[in-house]
Design a protein around this motif. Structure first.
Motif, mmCIF file in Angstrom:
data_model
loop_
_atom_site.group_PDB
_atom_site.id
_atom_site.type_symbol
_atom_site.label_atom_id
_atom_site.label_comp_id
_atom_site.label_asym_id
_atom_site.label_seq_id
_atom_site.Cartn_x
_atom_site.Cartn_y
_atom_site.Cartn_z
ATOM 1 N N THR A 259 0.821 -1.218 0.000
ATOM 2 C CA THR A 259 0.000 0.000 0.000
ATOM 3 C C THR A 259 0.849 1.259 0.000
ATOM 4 O O THR A 259 0.336 2.362 -0.235
ATOM 5 N N ARG A 260 2.155 1.125 0.296
ATOM 6 C CA ARG A 260 3.074 2.263 0.238
ATOM 7 C C ARG A 260 4.336 1.820 -0.492
ATOM 8 O O ARG A 260 4.511 0.644 -0.826
ATOM 9 N N GLY A 261 5.242 2.745 -0.736
ATOM 10 C CA GLY A 261 6.382 2.495 -1.593
ATOM 11 C C GLY A 261 7.261 1.325 -1.169
ATOM 12 O O GLY A 261 7.497 1.090 0.027
ATOM 13 N N VAL A 262 7.783 0.617 -2.160
ATOM 14 C CA VAL A 262 8.640 -0.543 -1.931
ATOM 15 C C VAL A 262 10.070 -0.060 -1.738
ATOM 16 O O VAL A 262 10.594 0.737 -2.540
ATOM 17 N N LEU A 263 10.718 -0.556 -0.678
ATOM 18 C CA LEU A 263 12.062 -0.103 -0.329
ATOM 19 C C LEU A 263 13.154 -1.059 -0.807
ATOM 20 O O LEU A 263 14.278 -0.625 -1.064
ATOM 21 N N SER A 264 12.832 -2.364 -0.910
ATOM 22 C CA SER A 264 13.889 -3.330 -1.234
ATOM 23 C C SER A 264 13.260 -4.575 -1.847
ATOM 24 O O SER A 264 12.121 -4.952 -1.507
ATOM 25 N N VAL A 265 14.012 -5.215 -2.756
ATOM 26 C CA VAL A 265 13.601 -6.496 -3.337
ATOM 27 C C VAL A 265 14.812 -7.430 -3.347
ATOM 28 O O VAL A 265 15.969 -6.978 -3.410
ATOM 29 N N SER A 266 14.519 -8.736 -3.287
ATOM 30 C CA SER A 266 15.583 -9.755 -3.363
ATOM 31 C C SER A 266 14.989 -11.005 -4.002
ATOM 32 O O SER A 266 13.959 -11.517 -3.539
ATOM 33 N N TRP A 267 15.653 -11.480 -5.076
ATOM 34 C CA TRP A 267 15.155 -12.650 -5.824
ATOM 35 C C TRP A 267 15.937 -13.895 -5.376
ATOM 36 O O TRP A 267 17.173 -13.890 -5.384
ATOM 37 N N CYS A 268 15.217 -14.902 -4.974
ATOM 38 C CA CYS A 268 15.858 -16.134 -4.479
ATOM 39 C C CYS A 268 16.565 -16.850 -5.626
ATOM 40 O O CYS A 268 15.932 -17.185 -6.641
ATOM 41 N N GLN A 269 17.871 -17.101 -5.460
ATOM 42 C CA GLN A 269 18.631 -17.764 -6.510
ATOM 43 C C GLN A 269 18.333 -19.262 -6.580
ATOM 44 O O GLN A 269 18.576 -19.894 -7.609
ATOM 45 N N ALA A 270 17.779 -19.838 -5.506
ATOM 46 C CA ALA A 270 17.477 -21.274 -5.491
ATOM 47 C C ALA A 270 16.095 -21.585 -6.044
ATOM 48 O O ALA A 270 15.827 -22.736 -6.413
ATOM 49 N N ASP A 271 15.215 -20.571 -6.117
ATOM 50 C CA ASP A 271 13.858 -20.784 -6.629
ATOM 51 C C ASP A 271 13.379 -19.485 -7.271
ATOM 52 O O ASP A 271 13.056 -18.512 -6.579
ATOM 53 N N PRO A 272 13.315 -19.428 -8.610
ATOM 54 C CA PRO A 272 12.877 -18.190 -9.286
ATOM 55 C C PRO A 272 11.441 -17.800 -8.984
ATOM 56 O O PRO A 272 11.032 -16.691 -9.333
ATOM 57 N N GLU A 273 10.683 -18.678 -8.339
ATOM 58 C CA GLU A 273 9.289 -18.356 -8.028
ATOM 59 C C GLU A 273 9.141 -17.733 -6.641
ATOM 60 O O GLU A 273 8.031 -17.668 -6.113
ATOM 61 N N LEU A 274 10.260 -17.290 -6.043
ATOM 62 C CA LEU A 274 10.224 -16.626 -4.739
ATOM 63 C C LEU A 274 10.937 -15.274 -4.860
ATOM 64 O O LEU A 274 12.132 -15.218 -5.149
ATOM 65 N N LEU A 275 10.174 -14.198 -4.637
ATOM 66 C CA LEU A 275 10.709 -12.838 -4.707
ATOM 67 C C LEU A 275 10.288 -12.095 -3.446
ATOM 68 O O LEU A 275 9.093 -11.959 -3.170
ATOM 69 N N LEU A 276 11.285 -11.630 -2.666
ATOM 70 C CA LEU A 276 11.007 -10.899 -1.430
ATOM 71 C C LEU A 276 10.900 -9.404 -1.719
ATOM 72 O O LEU A 276 11.611 -8.866 -2.582
ATOM 73 N N SER A 277 10.030 -8.740 -0.946
ATOM 74 C CA SER A 277 9.916 -7.282 -1.038
ATOM 75 C C SER A 277 9.547 -6.726 0.331
ATOM 76 O O SER A 277 8.799 -7.352 1.092
ATOM 77 N N SER A 278 10.089 -5.555 0.646
ATOM 78 C CA SER A 278 9.726 -4.844 1.876
ATOM 79 C C SER A 278 9.321 -3.422 1.488
ATOM 80 O O SER A 278 9.858 -2.854 0.519
ATOM 81 N N ALA A 279 8.405 -2.853 2.260
ATOM 82 C CA ALA A 279 7.851 -1.551 1.866
ATOM 83 C C ALA A 279 7.583 -0.689 3.083
ATOM 84 O O ALA A 279 7.753 -1.109 4.236
ATOM 85 N N LYS A 280 7.138 0.524 2.801
ATOM 86 C CA LYS A 280 6.839 1.482 3.869
ATOM 87 C C LYS A 280 5.569 1.139 4.629
ATOM 88 O O LYS A 280 5.258 1.807 5.634
ATOM 89 N N PHE A 306 14.216 -1.563 5.502
ATOM 90 C CA PHE A 306 14.827 -0.926 4.336
ATOM 91 C C PHE A 306 15.680 -1.881 3.506
ATOM 92 O O PHE A 306 16.159 -1.507 2.441
ATOM 93 N N ASP A 307 15.883 -3.145 3.997
ATOM 94 C CA ASP A 307 16.708 -4.080 3.219
ATOM 95 C C ASP A 307 16.331 -5.511 3.571
ATOM 96 O O ASP A 307 16.220 -5.866 4.762
ATOM 97 N N VAL A 308 16.080 -6.330 2.547
ATOM 98 C CA VAL A 308 15.850 -7.774 2.726
ATOM 99 C C VAL A 308 16.825 -8.514 1.808
ATOM 100 O O VAL A 308 17.086 -8.086 0.686
ATOM 101 N N GLN A 309 17.362 -9.645 2.313
ATOM 102 C CA GLN A 309 18.317 -10.428 1.536
ATOM 103 C C GLN A 309 18.121 -11.915 1.835
ATOM 104 O O GLN A 309 18.041 -12.310 3.011
ATOM 105 N N TRP A 310 18.067 -12.713 0.772
ATOM 106 C CA TRP A 310 18.041 -14.169 0.930
ATOM 107 C C TRP A 310 19.427 -14.660 1.357
ATOM 108 O O TRP A 310 20.452 -14.107 0.928
ATOM 109 N N CYS A 311 19.438 -15.702 2.175
ATOM 110 C CA CYS A 311 20.702 -16.329 2.560
ATOM 111 C C CYS A 311 21.189 -17.195 1.395
ATOM 112 O O CYS A 311 20.453 -18.081 0.937
ATOM 113 N N PRO A 312 22.413 -16.990 0.899
ATOM 114 C CA PRO A 312 22.868 -17.776 -0.260
ATOM 115 C C PRO A 312 23.026 -19.270 0.034
ATOM 116 O O PRO A 312 22.820 -20.093 -0.846
#
Length: 728
Positions: A259-280, A306-312
């Motif tokens: 509902t508010r602006g997206v601050l960060s995205v991270s695409w899972c390298q082990a599964d292309p069908e998983l995309l993380l996002s965090s927002a305001k 303000f930041d999300v990251q998948w564990c490699p």
């Protein structure tokens, strides 16, 4: 579900996938101030031990830094040596780019800074390592400034091409995950530029036409080289756009959930069908970009992330850094918060010395906690199983060369929103063409039932004698009277054998069996030494029954002669089941014991005939007795025995005769004694009548033998006769 947490106002980065144990590096954030308003900067490394149920992480290394950090990145450069743990690159203010040795920080060694440069003109906010060449680093700062660094020569950078116009900040730089010479950069204005390092120029630019796209994050598709996502920080357009460079005029699709602006995205390298996002909107969502569905959502927090990251290394885990000064680690596989809450309560209780903080010996009164609304302690996992726990492919062979397979179908880039059904593929595997032809030929013969012609064809085309015999045997098994024909295939014919036997009997071919010569000496034979009487024979027979059933350890080899002499002909007759011919050969060779044994195996009629012939040939003192007993001719014994041996005859009747014949045979013996014998034998006839139970004949015989002229005797005899009648 939350796994770990640490209170730090910092940016974060995971250790590379090939590093173990898993580490998380944090650097004091340049964009924030903590509660102490300290301006110091620190680079720390924590070990993430998921075996420890507590939320704490162990600090493994710390280093004071000269600059605060806008961005941290951890790469594999220098990981060839066993002591190396890679390098950490920190982007700071005033264009400072610093390279640290992770191993030196962990080991608390001197000189952890192995390189530093100030080539950029502003804060370095964008960093990324090339996934194919660990020594290549891309960095972005102000004024559209992008540098490509070779870590082997950290002093002189390269540029991907001429700066894009107009000049603006670089929000993100990212290397393509499939093509090593493709690099992209994103700008706050919503524009993304794709660079080809071979051409040293930008090859395509994508941007949203609404001019409301304020780009905060960018990531390449892990598997599709032409697809990337851009996230918008603008509250008027809080979306994530999926672009395909083959259709760069407009986004392929948009993920609309924040509902508010997206601050960060991270695409899972082990599964292309998983995309993380965090927002305001304080939410962290996990998307399936192919369908646009939210497959996981964290409970709402009170601060922006303000930041999300998948564990490699562990793809089910991700980290989230928030503006309230916390870095948390979560799992998308769900879990139970109850045990975690209990552990935290026990930790607080132990800190207060079991609620007796002042050591007075009196515990504090229980805290009256107002009743709270029950909260759900179970956190659901992903709505779909992630790729790393799904079986990617499967295969199984079936009869007839069929191969059954299944796998994950990759959808074309232009149709990522469509869902593809699971498919199973059946294919024919052909490795032996000739074998398949023979298999079809056999299958046709089985279906038509014409197996005899099939076998005949195989016999004609057989190249080896063994193959020909094999198909002949198979053919005979399908015919009538297969046993007789199998014997002929073995070389044994009943007609041919009969001719040989007839020829042998007519020509009188001598028996070639070697018999032991008689020894003129009086040396006793072994059987004579062991057995001396008939009683000994019976005793030995009963005692040796156990040993007779034992299998000898050193049995001689069975030899089956097939020669033209008597032994060979007998052997061939037995092979064909011709017991009559075998017995005839034995009788002709006067091998009576062999003849009798074979006659027993040949059946009752053959045995009787053989016994008859034997007794006709063998005339001895016992031959008549043996013949009568063996042939059960009890009447012949009664009629022909010597009257002086009447007791022996009666004994034979008592031993062998049937109950229904016994009376008549005893009466016949008594009548013969009475008629042919003298006075004493006539008296013995009474004993025969007694044995048979014939009282009338007994009385008559007794009266006849005791008749006298004396009236007294006559009267007595009558009295006795009356007594006998009464007995009767």
């Amino acid at each position: 579900m939350k796994l770990k947490e640490i209170e730090r106002t910092a940016v974060e980065v995971w250790s590379p996938a090939n590093n173990h144990p898993i580490y998380l590096a944090t650097g004091t954030s340049a964009q924030q101030l903590d509660a102490s308003f300290s301006t110091n900067a620190t680079l720390e490394i924590f070990e993430v031990d998921f075996r420890d149920p507590s939320l704490d992480m162990k600090q493994k290394g710390t280093l004071p830094a000269s600059n605060r950090f806008h961005k941290l990145i951890w790469g594999n450069f220098g990981n060839g040596s066993p002591e190396s743990s890679g390098v950490i690159i920190g982007g700071g203010d005033n264009g400072v780019l610093t390279m640290y040795s992770a191993h030196r920080i962990l080991a608390s060694k001197s000189d952890p800074v192995i390189g530093q440069t100030e080539k950029h003109s502003g804060p370095v906010r964008a960093l990324d390592f090339n996934p194919f060449q660990s020594n290549l680093l891309a960095s972005g700062a102000n004024d559209s400034e992008i540098f490509i660094w070779d870590l082997n020569n950290f002093s002189v950078p390269m540029t991907p091409g001429t700066k894009s116009q107009p000049h603006e900040d670089i929000s993100v730089v990212s290397w393509n995950r499939q093509v090593q010479h493709i690099l992209s950069s994103a700008h706050p204005s919503g524009k993304a530029v794709v660079w080809d390092l071979r051409k040293n120029e930008p090859i395509i630019k994508v941007s949203d036409h609404s001019n409301r796209m304020h780009c905060s994050g960018m990531a390449w598709h892990p598997e599709v080289a032409t697809q990337l996502v851009l996230s918008s920080e603008d509250d008027r357009l809080p979306v994530i756009q999926i672009w395909d460079l083959r259709f760069a005029t407009s986004p392929l699709s948009q993920l609309e959930g924040h509902t508010r602006g997206v601050l960060s995205v991270s695409w899972c390298q082990a599964d292309p069908e998983l995309l993380l996002s965090s927002a305001k909107d304080n939410r962290i969502l996990c998307w399936n970009p192919s369908t646009g569905e939210v497959v996981y959502e964290l409970p709402i927090r009170s601060q922006w992330c303000f930041d999300v990251q998948w564990c490699p290394r562990n793809p089910s885990v991700f980290s989230a850094a928030t503006f309230d000064g916390w870095i948390n680690i979560y799992s998308v596989m769900g879990g139970n918060l109850e045990a975690q809450q209990k552990t935290q309560a026990d930790k607080i209780s132990s800190s207060f010395n079991n609620l007796d903080p002042f050591g007075t010996g009196q515990t504090l009164p229980p805290l009256q906690v107002p009743e709270q609304v029950a909260q759900t302690t179970l956190i659901p996992p992903l709505k779909k199983p992630p790729k790393w726990i799904r079986r990617p492919v499967g295969v199984s062979f079936a009869f007839g060369g069929k191969l059954i397979t299944f796998g994950l179908t990759k959808a074309p880039g232009q149709q990522t929103q469509q869902t593809y059904p699971h498919q199973v593929f059946i294919s024919q595997v052909t490795t032996e063409t000739e074998f398949l032809l023979r298999s079809r030929e056999l299958q046709m013969a089985l279906q038509s039932g014409n197996l005899l012609d099939y076998c005949k064809g195989k016999i004609q085309t057989a190249k080896l004698k063994y193959e020909e015999n094999l198909w002949k045997f198979l053919k005979v098994n399908l015919e009538q009277e297969s046993r007789t024909k199998l014997l002929k295939l073995l070389g044994y014919s009943k007609e041919d054998l009969q001719k040989k036997i007839t020829s042998c009997l007519s020509n009188g071919i001598p028996d070639k069996q070697t018999l032991p010569e008689a020894d003129d000496t009086n040396t006793a034979q072994p059987d004579q030494l062991l057995i001396n009487s008939s009683d000994d024979v019976a005793a030995v027979s009963s005692s040796s029954a156990f040993f007779d059933n034992l299998i000898p350890q050193n049995m001689s080899t069975l030899e089956i002669p097939v020669t033209e002499d008597t032994d060979g002909l007998i052997s061939q007759a037995l092979l064909l089941g011709n017991f009559e011919g075998a017995v005839e050969l034995c009788m002709r060779a006067e091998r009576f014991a062999d003849a009798i044994i074979l006659a027993i195996a040949g059946g009752e009629n053959l045995l009787k005939e053989t016994q008859k012939r034997y007794f006709a040939k063998r005339k001895t003192k016992l031959s008549l007795l043996l013949s009568s007993i063996v042939q059960q001719k009890w009447q012949d014994i009664v009629c022909t025995c010597d009257l002086q041996s009447w007791k022996e005859a009666l004994a034979i009747l008592l031993t062998y005769s049937k109950h229904e014949d016994y009376t008549q045979l005893c009466d016949m013996l008594g009548s013969r004694l009475e008629l042919e014998g003298d006075a004493s034998l006539s008296n013995d006839a009474c004993l025969c009548y007694i044995s048979s139970g014939n009282v009338e004949r007994l009385v008559e015989c007794w009266v006849k033998n005791h008749e006298t002229s004396s009236p007294l005797a006559f009267a007595g005899s009558h009295r006795e006769s009356d007594g006998a009648e009464q007995v009767h």
